[in-house]
Design an enzyme around this catalytic site. Structure first.
Site, PDB file in Angstrom:
ATOM      1  N   ASN A 105      -0.483  -0.106  15.566  1.00 63.85           N
ATOM      2  CA  ASN A 105      -1.689   0.641  15.176  1.00 63.85           C
ATOM      3  C   ASN A 105      -2.885  -0.307  15.188  1.00 63.85           C
ATOM      4  O   ASN A 105      -2.746  -1.503  15.430  1.00 63.85           O
ATOM      5  CB  ASN A 105      -1.494   1.322  13.823  1.00 63.85           C
ATOM      6  CG  ASN A 105      -1.229   0.330  12.720  1.00 63.85           C
ATOM      7  OD1 ASN A 105      -2.068  -0.503  12.393  1.00 63.85           O
ATOM      8  ND2 ASN A 105      -0.033   0.391  12.148  1.00 63.85           N
ATOM      9  N   ASP A 165       4.918   4.644   9.945  1.00 63.29           N
ATOM     10  CA  ASP A 165       5.741   5.643   9.250  1.00 63.29           C
ATOM     11  C   ASP A 165       7.022   5.940  10.030  1.00 63.29           C
ATOM     12  O   ASP A 165       7.985   6.435   9.470  1.00 63.29           O
ATOM     13  CB  ASP A 165       4.949   6.949   9.069  1.00 63.29           C
ATOM     14  CG  ASP A 165       3.817   6.769   8.065  1.00 63.29           C
ATOM     15  OD1 ASP A 165       4.046   6.087   7.051  1.00 63.29           O
ATOM     16  OD2 ASP A 165       2.716   7.293   8.305  1.00 63.29           O
ATOM     17  N   LYS A 170      14.386  -4.685  29.082  1.00 64.96           N
ATOM     18  CA  LYS A 170      13.130  -4.001  29.398  1.00 64.96           C
ATOM     19  C   LYS A 170      13.432  -2.721  30.188  1.00 64.96           C
ATOM     20  O   LYS A 170      14.132  -2.778  31.210  1.00 64.96           O
ATOM     21  CB  LYS A 170      12.231  -4.943  30.214  1.00 64.96           C
ATOM     22  CG  LYS A 170      10.892  -4.321  30.520  1.00 64.96           C
ATOM     23  CD  LYS A 170       9.962  -5.277  31.228  1.00 64.96           C
ATOM     24  CE  LYS A 170       8.738  -4.523  31.682  1.00 64.96           C
ATOM     25  NZ  LYS A 170       8.459  -4.653  33.081  1.00 64.96           N
ATOM     26  N   ASP A 214       9.262   3.994   2.840  1.00 61.16           N
ATOM     27  CA  ASP A 214       7.914   3.926   2.265  1.00 61.16           C
ATOM     28  C   ASP A 214       7.917   2.796   1.226  1.00 61.16           C
ATOM     29  O   ASP A 214       8.457   2.933   0.125  1.00 61.16           O
ATOM     30  CB  ASP A 214       7.545   5.264   1.620  1.00 61.16           C
ATOM     31  CG  ASP A 214       6.082   5.278   1.187  1.00 61.16           C
ATOM     32  OD1 ASP A 214       5.600   4.236   0.688  1.00 61.16           O
ATOM     33  OD2 ASP A 214       5.424   6.309   1.355  1.00 61.16           O
ATOM     34  N   ILE A 215       7.335   1.661   1.614  1.00 58.76           N
ATOM     35  CA  ILE A 215       7.412   0.454   0.781  1.00 58.76           C
ATOM     36  C   ILE A 215       6.707   0.678  -0.553  1.00 58.76           C
ATOM     37  O   ILE A 215       7.221   0.337  -1.622  1.00 58.76           O
ATOM     38  CB  ILE A 215       6.771  -0.750   1.528  1.00 58.76           C
ATOM     39  CG1 ILE A 215       7.430  -0.926   2.897  1.00 58.76           C
ATOM     40  CG2 ILE A 215       6.886  -2.018   0.698  1.00 58.76           C
ATOM     41  CD1 ILE A 215       6.737  -1.920   3.807  1.00 58.76           C
ATOM     42  N   PHE A 250      -3.341   2.374  -0.613  1.00 59.16           N
ATOM     43  CA  PHE A 250      -4.508   2.742   0.188  1.00 59.16           C
ATOM     44  C   PHE A 250      -4.257   4.104   0.809  1.00 59.16           C
ATOM     45  O   PHE A 250      -3.119   4.449   1.114  1.00 59.16           O
ATOM     46  CB  PHE A 250      -4.760   1.707   1.291  1.00 59.16           C
ATOM     47  CG  PHE A 250      -5.655   0.591   0.835  1.00 59.16           C
ATOM     48  CD1 PHE A 250      -5.170  -0.381  -0.016  1.00 59.16           C
ATOM     49  CD2 PHE A 250      -6.983   0.540   1.231  1.00 59.16           C
ATOM     50  CE1 PHE A 250      -5.986  -1.389  -0.470  1.00 59.16           C
ATOM     51  CE2 PHE A 250      -7.812  -0.470   0.786  1.00 59.16           C
ATOM     52  CZ  PHE A 250      -7.319  -1.436  -0.073  1.00 59.16           C
ATOM     53  N   LYS A 278      -1.683  11.564  -3.007  1.00 55.67           N
ATOM     54  CA  LYS A 278      -0.844  10.356  -2.806  1.00 55.67           C
ATOM     55  C   LYS A 278      -0.663   9.592  -4.106  1.00 55.67           C
ATOM     56  O   LYS A 278       0.404   9.034  -4.374  1.00 55.67           O
ATOM     57  CB  LYS A 278      -1.462   9.443  -1.747  1.00 55.67           C
ATOM     58  CG  LYS A 278      -1.100   9.862  -0.334  1.00 55.67           C
ATOM     59  CD  LYS A 278      -1.767   9.047   0.744  1.00 55.67           C
ATOM     60  CE  LYS A 278      -1.740   9.857   2.043  1.00 55.67           C
ATOM     61  NZ  LYS A 278      -2.563   9.292   3.095  1.00 55.67           N
ATOM     62  N   LYS A 335       3.184   9.367  -5.052  1.00 57.60           N
ATOM     63  CA  LYS A 335       3.809   8.041  -4.971  1.00 57.60           C
ATOM     64  C   LYS A 335       3.851   7.349  -6.332  1.00 57.60           C
ATOM     65  O   LYS A 335       4.262   6.192  -6.416  1.00 57.60           O
ATOM     66  CB  LYS A 335       3.059   7.163  -3.958  1.00 57.60           C
ATOM     67  CG  LYS A 335       3.079   7.711  -2.520  1.00 57.60           C
ATOM     68  CD  LYS A 335       2.699   6.648  -1.489  1.00 57.60           C
ATOM     69  CE  LYS A 335       2.625   7.217  -0.094  1.00 57.60           C
ATOM     70  NZ  LYS A 335       2.621   6.198   0.967  1.00 57.60           N
TER      71      LYS A 335
HETATM   72  N1  CTP Z   1       2.749   2.686   3.069  1.00 55.20           N
HETATM   73  C1  CTP Z   1       3.917   1.955   2.833  1.00 55.20           C
HETATM   74  N2  CTP Z   1       5.015   2.134   3.618  1.00 55.20           N
HETATM   75  C2  CTP Z   1       5.001   3.031   4.628  1.00 55.20           C
HETATM   76  C3  CTP Z   1       3.824   3.795   4.872  1.00 55.20           C
HETATM   77  C4  CTP Z   1       2.707   3.609   4.084  1.00 55.20           C
HETATM   78  O1  CTP Z   1       3.934   1.129   1.914  1.00 55.20           O
HETATM   79  N3  CTP Z   1       6.082   3.177   5.370  1.00 55.20           N
HETATM   80  C5  CTP Z   1       1.593   2.510   2.186  1.00 55.20           C
HETATM   81  C6  CTP Z   1       0.344   1.954   2.854  1.00 55.20           C
HETATM   82  O2  CTP Z   1       0.318   0.543   2.770  1.00 55.20           O
HETATM   83  C7  CTP Z   1      -0.763   2.583   2.004  1.00 55.20           C
HETATM   84  C8  CTP Z   1      -0.180   3.887   1.532  1.00 55.20           C
HETATM   85  O3  CTP Z   1       1.226   3.774   1.716  1.00 55.20           O
HETATM   86  O4  CTP Z   1      -1.037   1.802   0.856  1.00 55.20           O
HETATM   87  C9  CTP Z   1      -0.695   5.140   2.213  1.00 55.20           C
HETATM   88  O5  CTP Z   1      -0.482   5.143   3.567  1.00 55.20           O
HETATM   89  P1  CTP Z   1      -1.055   6.334   4.521  1.00 55.20           P
HETATM   90  O6  CTP Z   1      -0.605   6.038   5.922  1.00 55.20           O
HETATM   91  O7  CTP Z   1      -2.503   6.583   4.271  1.00 55.20           O
HETATM   92  O8  CTP Z   1      -0.368   7.584   3.966  1.00 55.20           O
HETATM   93  P2  CTP Z   1       1.098   8.059   4.077  1.00 55.20           P
HETATM   94  O9  CTP Z   1       1.697   7.955   2.732  1.00 55.20           O
HETATM   95  O10 CTP Z   1       1.785   7.333   5.175  1.00 55.20           O
HETATM   96  O11 CTP Z   1       0.914   9.594   4.412  1.00 55.20           O
HETATM   97  P3  CTP Z   1       0.254  10.295   5.721  1.00 55.20           P
HETATM   98  O12 CTP Z   1       0.581   9.420   6.903  1.00 55.20           O
HETATM   99  O13 CTP Z   1       0.924  11.574   5.719  1.00 55.20           O
HETATM  100  O14 CTP Z   1      -1.214  10.396   5.453  1.00 55.20           O
END
Ligand code: CTP
Length: 401
Positions: free
Chosen positions: A210, A279, A289, A306-307, A323, A337, A341
């Site tokens: 990303n 995600d 490859k 989801d950490i 964030f 969120k 969370k």
């Molecule tokens: N995060 C995480 N581990 C993941 C995905 C996200 O720890 N696998 C954390 C990011 O570091 C951030 C927060 O979750 O602090 C929110 O991430 P965001 O991508 O905005 O939201 P998501 O929870 O992934 O939901 P969505 O993609 O549906 O908006």
């Protein structure tokens, strides 16, 4: 996790009339028990003698990049490593420009390139020189890289004009420097920060990633360290330099980041999840490859852990800050969120074309249960300091002692 206060100040003095105030500055810094080493640019020596600053600092003044005796004893690399803070007062328009563009043609500039210590700049120059677009652009570059600017003040100038450009008084400079050395709002606490993107391997050469640059997470880690916290950074792939006095663990994928965070987070008081963690990852990473064949290629993706949620779910876990990067309904999505969370705080920002990710400036709205704070558009290092202030306040509100 208290640690011994830092006390080593490398004072750079440039060639301006305000250099006469540097003598008083050295004396006042020493009054607070700080160790001082002075580095003078060649033109500074036209305004004040090295002997004066040697007598006041108690150490020979460093002047030349190519001084054989200095290189054997304390050359630019040793001085850069020795410093807990690099303070330049006065800073001229010329040295400011050289620092902004990474020149190393004399000792002070070379030290600034080689050090990871915080850089505190105290400009002093004629008001037109300060206000000219070139100087303002250079100042902006340095602030975006995390340098702190003190002043300049306004008033009567040595050239007879009136306006911005006066060096702050030594007593004001000392007031700003001491908290940076002695620790601030997070003194005695430990902070774990994640930053940057994650790369999810498709095969040995391809990955899904990303646009995160890591700038916000790195700025948060630097601000936490400046605020006195013992700071650990777990970073996905970025091109950024690890800030001063921070332990950094480099990872590539979401799984690695998850593993490293869970292995360390229990030793920390605050967890700030600034990383743009993928995600989803490919269901399998192919060992070779992949050759192109068909007109279409369908990849199967599976969810990553989801950490942030995992950390927030720990019994007696740390204060958790997440964030939310949103393209619509910023407040509602962020609040969802926060609850879903089980976070203590969430910092929400808009993302999209030239917004949020990869940019140098950003704006945040921070939400917690029962309140919020708006942090307007600013360079990320400045925004990170403001965010850390909110974090420290909310942490103390939750953990009053
Ligand atoms: N995060 C995480 N581990 C993941 C995905 C996200 O720890 N696998 C954390 C990011 O570091 C951030 C927060 O979750 O602090 C929110 O991430 P965001 O991508 O905005 O939201 P998501 O929870 O992934 O939901 P969505 O993609 O549906 O908006």
């Amino acid at each position: 996790m208290n640690e011994v206060a830092k006390n080593r100040v490398l004072l750079g003095v440039c060639g301006g009339i305000a250099a006469y105030k540097s003598a008083d500055l050295v004396r006042r810094l020493r009054d607070h028990g700080l160790q001082i080493r002075v580095v003078m640019t060649p033109s500074a020596c036209e305004f004040i003698t090295p002997l004066t600053l040697q007598a006041l600092s108690g150490h020979p003044v460093h002047r030349s990049l190519l001084d054989e005796t200095a290189e054997a004893a304390m050359g630019h690399i040793q001085l850069a490593r020795w410093a807990d803070i690099v303070l330049i007062a006065p800073l001229t328009a010329n040295t400011l420009a050289k620092l902004a563009h990474g020149l190393a043609d004399e000792l002070l500039c070379a030290i600034c390139l080689a050090t990871t210590a915080p850089l505190v700049l105290v400009p002093a120059m004629n008001r037109e020189m300060w206000l000219t677009p070139a100087t303002q652009a250079n100042r902006h570059i340095l602030q975006q890289r995390g340098a702190r600017l003190l002043g300049p003040g306004e008033g009567q100038q040595a050239c007879g004009e009136i306006g911005p450009g006066r060096m702050l008084e030594p007593i004001q400079i000392v007031e700003h420097v001491l908290p940076l050395l002695r620790g601030g709002a997070l003194q005695g606490l430990s902070v774990l920060v994640t930053a940057g993107p994650t790369y999810e391997a498709v095969d040995p050469v391809r990955f899904i990633g990303n646009r995160s640059s890591g700038k916000m997470g790195y700025a948060i880690a630097a601000a936490a360290r400046e605020a006195g916290a013992q700071t650990t950074l777990i970073s996905g792939p970025t091109a950024l330099k690890v800030p001063w006095s921070i332990e950094c663990i480099h990872v590539t994928s979401a799984d690695e980041m998850h593993r490293e965070v869970m292995a360390r987070v229990r030793n920390h008081d605050i967890f700030i999840s600034a990383a743009a963690v993928a995600d989803y990852r490919p269901a399998e990473c192919l060992g070779h490859k992949v050759k192109k064949r068909d007109a279409q290629w369908t990849l199967e993706l599976v969810r990553t852990a989801d950490i942030l949620s995992a950390v927030a779910a720990l019994p007696n876990g740390p204060f958790t800050v997440g964030f939310a990067a949103e393209t619509d309904d910023l407040a509602q999505n962020a609040l969802n969120k926060l609850t879903k969370k089980s976070l203590d705080l969430i910092a929400a920002n808009w993302v999209g074309v030239e917004k949020g990710m990869g940019t140098d400036d950003n704006a945040l709205t921070v939400f917690w249960d029962g309140g919020h704070a708006k942090l307007p558009l600013a360079p990320k290092p400045i925004l990170a300091r403001q965010l850390l202030k909110v974090v420290a306040d909310r942490y103390r509100a939750k953990n009053p002692t």
